[in-house]
Design a protein around this motif. Structure first.
Motif, PDB file in Angstrom:
ATOM      1  N   LEU A  95       0.830  -1.200   0.000  1.00 29.81           N
ATOM      2  CA  LEU A  95       0.000   0.000   0.000  1.00 29.81           C
ATOM      3  C   LEU A  95       0.868   1.255   0.000  1.00 29.81           C
ATOM      4  O   LEU A  95       0.603   2.208  -0.749  1.00 29.81           O
ATOM      5  CB  LEU A  95      -0.911  -0.035   1.228  1.00 29.81           C
ATOM      6  N   PHE A  96       1.916   1.270   0.829  1.00 29.44           N
ATOM      7  CA  PHE A  96       2.832   2.415   0.839  1.00 29.44           C
ATOM      8  C   PHE A  96       3.477   2.585  -0.539  1.00 29.44           C
ATOM      9  O   PHE A  96       3.529   3.689  -1.084  1.00 29.44           O
ATOM     10  CB  PHE A  96       3.919   2.212   1.896  1.00 29.44           C
ATOM     11  N   SER A  97       3.972   1.494  -1.095  1.00 32.19           N
ATOM     12  CA  SER A  97       4.658   1.552  -2.387  1.00 32.19           C
ATOM     13  C   SER A  97       3.724   2.028  -3.497  1.00 32.19           C
ATOM     14  O   SER A  97       4.108   2.826  -4.352  1.00 32.19           O
ATOM     15  CB  SER A  97       5.223   0.171  -2.735  1.00 32.19           C
ATOM     16  N   ARG A  98       2.495   1.565  -3.469  1.00 29.67           N
ATOM     17  CA  ARG A  98       1.514   1.927  -4.498  1.00 29.67           C
ATOM     18  C   ARG A  98       1.236   3.429  -4.500  1.00 29.67           C
ATOM     19  O   ARG A  98       0.887   4.005  -5.534  1.00 29.67           O
ATOM     20  CB  ARG A  98       0.217   1.151  -4.245  1.00 29.67           C
ATOM     21  N   HIS A  99       1.391   4.067  -3.348  1.00 27.31           N
ATOM     22  CA  HIS A  99       1.144   5.509  -3.249  1.00 27.31           C
ATOM     23  C   HIS A  99       2.450   6.302  -3.158  1.00 27.31           C
ATOM     24  O   HIS A  99       2.500   7.386  -2.566  1.00 27.31           O
ATOM     25  CB  HIS A  99       0.264   5.799  -2.029  1.00 27.31           C
ATOM     26  N   ASP A 100       3.506   5.745  -3.760  1.00 32.40           N
ATOM     27  CA  ASP A 100       4.807   6.431  -3.817  1.00 32.40           C
ATOM     28  C   ASP A 100       5.369   6.720  -2.421  1.00 32.40           C
ATOM     29  O   ASP A 100       5.984   7.769  -2.191  1.00 32.40           O
ATOM     30  CB  ASP A 100       4.703   7.745  -4.607  1.00 32.40           C
ATOM     31  N   GLY A 101       5.138   5.780  -1.511  1.00 33.01           N
ATOM     32  CA  GLY A 101       5.676   5.911  -0.168  1.00 33.01           C
ATOM     33  C   GLY A 101       6.597   4.747   0.150  1.00 33.01           C
ATOM     34  O   GLY A 101       6.845   3.876  -0.684  1.00 33.01           O
ATOM     35  N   THR A 102       7.094   4.733   1.371  1.00 31.00           N
ATOM     36  CA  THR A 102       8.000   3.685   1.811  1.00 31.00           C
ATOM     37  C   THR A 102       7.679   3.291   3.240  1.00 31.00           C
ATOM     38  O   THR A 102       7.619   4.158   4.126  1.00 31.00           O
ATOM     39  CB  THR A 102       9.468   4.152   1.763  1.00 31.00           C
ATOM     40  N   LEU A 103       7.437   2.011   3.460  1.00 34.85           N
ATOM     41  CA  LEU A 103       7.253   1.512   4.815  1.00 34.85           C
ATOM     42  C   LEU A 103       8.626   1.404   5.471  1.00 34.85           C
ATOM     43  O   LEU A 103       9.526   0.735   4.938  1.00 34.85           O
ATOM     44  CB  LEU A 103       6.562   0.148   4.791  1.00 34.85           C
ATOM     45  N   GLY A 104       8.822   2.070   6.593  1.00 36.47           N
ATOM     46  CA  GLY A 104      10.137   2.132   7.211  1.00 36.47           C
ATOM     47  C   GLY A 104      10.304   1.178   8.381  1.00 36.47           C
ATOM     48  O   GLY A 104       9.424   0.373   8.700  1.00 36.47           O
ATOM     49  N   GLU A 105      11.450   1.294   9.016  1.00 37.73           N
ATOM     50  CA  GLU A 105      11.745   0.500  10.202  1.00 37.73           C
ATOM     51  C   GLU A 105      11.191   1.208  11.442  1.00 37.73           C
ATOM     52  O   GLU A 105      10.789   2.366  11.400  1.00 37.73           O
ATOM     53  CB  GLU A 105      13.261   0.319  10.344  1.00 37.73           C
ATOM     54  N   THR A 106      11.177   0.482  12.552  1.00 39.03           N
ATOM     55  CA  THR A 106      10.757   1.069  13.815  1.00 39.03           C
ATOM     56  C   THR A 106      11.627   2.288  14.134  1.00 39.03           C
ATOM     57  O   THR A 106      12.844   2.254  13.982  1.00 39.03           O
ATOM     58  CB  THR A 106      10.876   0.041  14.946  1.00 39.03           C
TER      59      THR A 106
END
Length: 252
Positions: free
Chosen positions: A116-127
């Motif tokens: 979902l993050f990638s699809r909206h030009d985002g990045t899921l990060g680390e804690t």
């Protein structure tokens, strides 16, 4: 109120959540399960559970569903348990996002959020990748009833309260009272003692500073936040995006 909070309240008012009632009931059930697991299964002895049950009832969740959720929290372990997990990352326009999820399969949820993050030009990060941009706060929603802003503000100014915020329009949702994290429970008790109707209470986060996306970027941010809110594992979404009324109404 923050742009995202205002947008979320308008979204609920206009029925987008009602259009996905099954997903809404799933979210409400998970909140009930987590609340019951964290304390007594009796709502009168467990304030978080009481709030979760009242929220479920206000959204017309059947009583049988509520009872099943409470029973599941104290089950025999035959069902996969629900756990709370916090995710962090960046969305479009570089906005920072923190997501609180409730899931029975953390691997599935992580994979779906990463997509979902990638699809909206985002990045899921680390804690802790964006946690440093936020600070912990108690967030209490209060129904003003017939009180004016001045009257509610006066009643809400108790020890531990940092801010009292009002929506631009009464139909856009409740007033929000922001507290120091350690004062959340005490403030809630003080508000109830003063006759205020507390409808929600959560230990959440707020951004230390905000960013204001403009033009098409603002709509992309709102679409991303909406996609997060609509995921049935996600209970709460926090971001440092500040959006004005015109931008919010343009999406809705």
């Amino acid at each position: 109120m923050s742009g995202h909070s205002k947008w979320h309240n308008i979204k609920l008012r206009k029925g987008k959540a009602d259009a996905q009632r099954g997903a809404l009931f799933t979210k409400l059930s998970k909140e009930i399960i987590l609340a019951a697991k964290g304390g007594s299964p009796d709502p009168e002895a467990n304030y978080r559970l009481k709030m979760a049950v009242e929220k479920a009832r206000s959204n017309n969740m059947p009583l049988d569903n509520i009872k099943r959720a409470i029973a599941r929290a104290s089950g025999d372990g035959s069902e996969r348990g629900i756990e709370e997990i916090r995710y962090e990352g960046y969305g479009p326009a570089g906005v920072a996002v923190i997501v609180d999820a409730a899931t029975d399969n953390r691997n599935r949820t992580a994979a779906e959020l990463r997509f979902l993050f990638s699809r909206h030009d985002g990045t899921l990060g680390e804690t802790n990748s964006v946690a440093w941009m936020f600070e912990q706060r108690g967030l209490i929603d209060v129904d003003p009833g017939k009180r004016s802003e001045d009257e509610l503000t006066e009643a809400a100014l108790v020890d531990g309260v940092i801010d009292v915020r009002f929506p631009a329009n009464e139909e856009d949702g409740p007033a929000e009272i922001v507290t120091a994290p350690e004062a959340l429970a005490g403030v809630r008790e003080a508000l109830v003692d003063r006759g205020l109707n507390v409808t929600s209470m959560v230990l959440g986060v707020e951004p230390k500073s905000t960013v204001k996306p403009e033009g098409p970027q603002a709509l992309r941010v709102l679409e991303f936040l909406e996609a997060l809110e609509d995921h049935e594992d996600i209970q709460r979404v926090y971001s440092n995006a500040e959006l004005d009324d015109a931008q919010i109404e343009a999406l809705i």
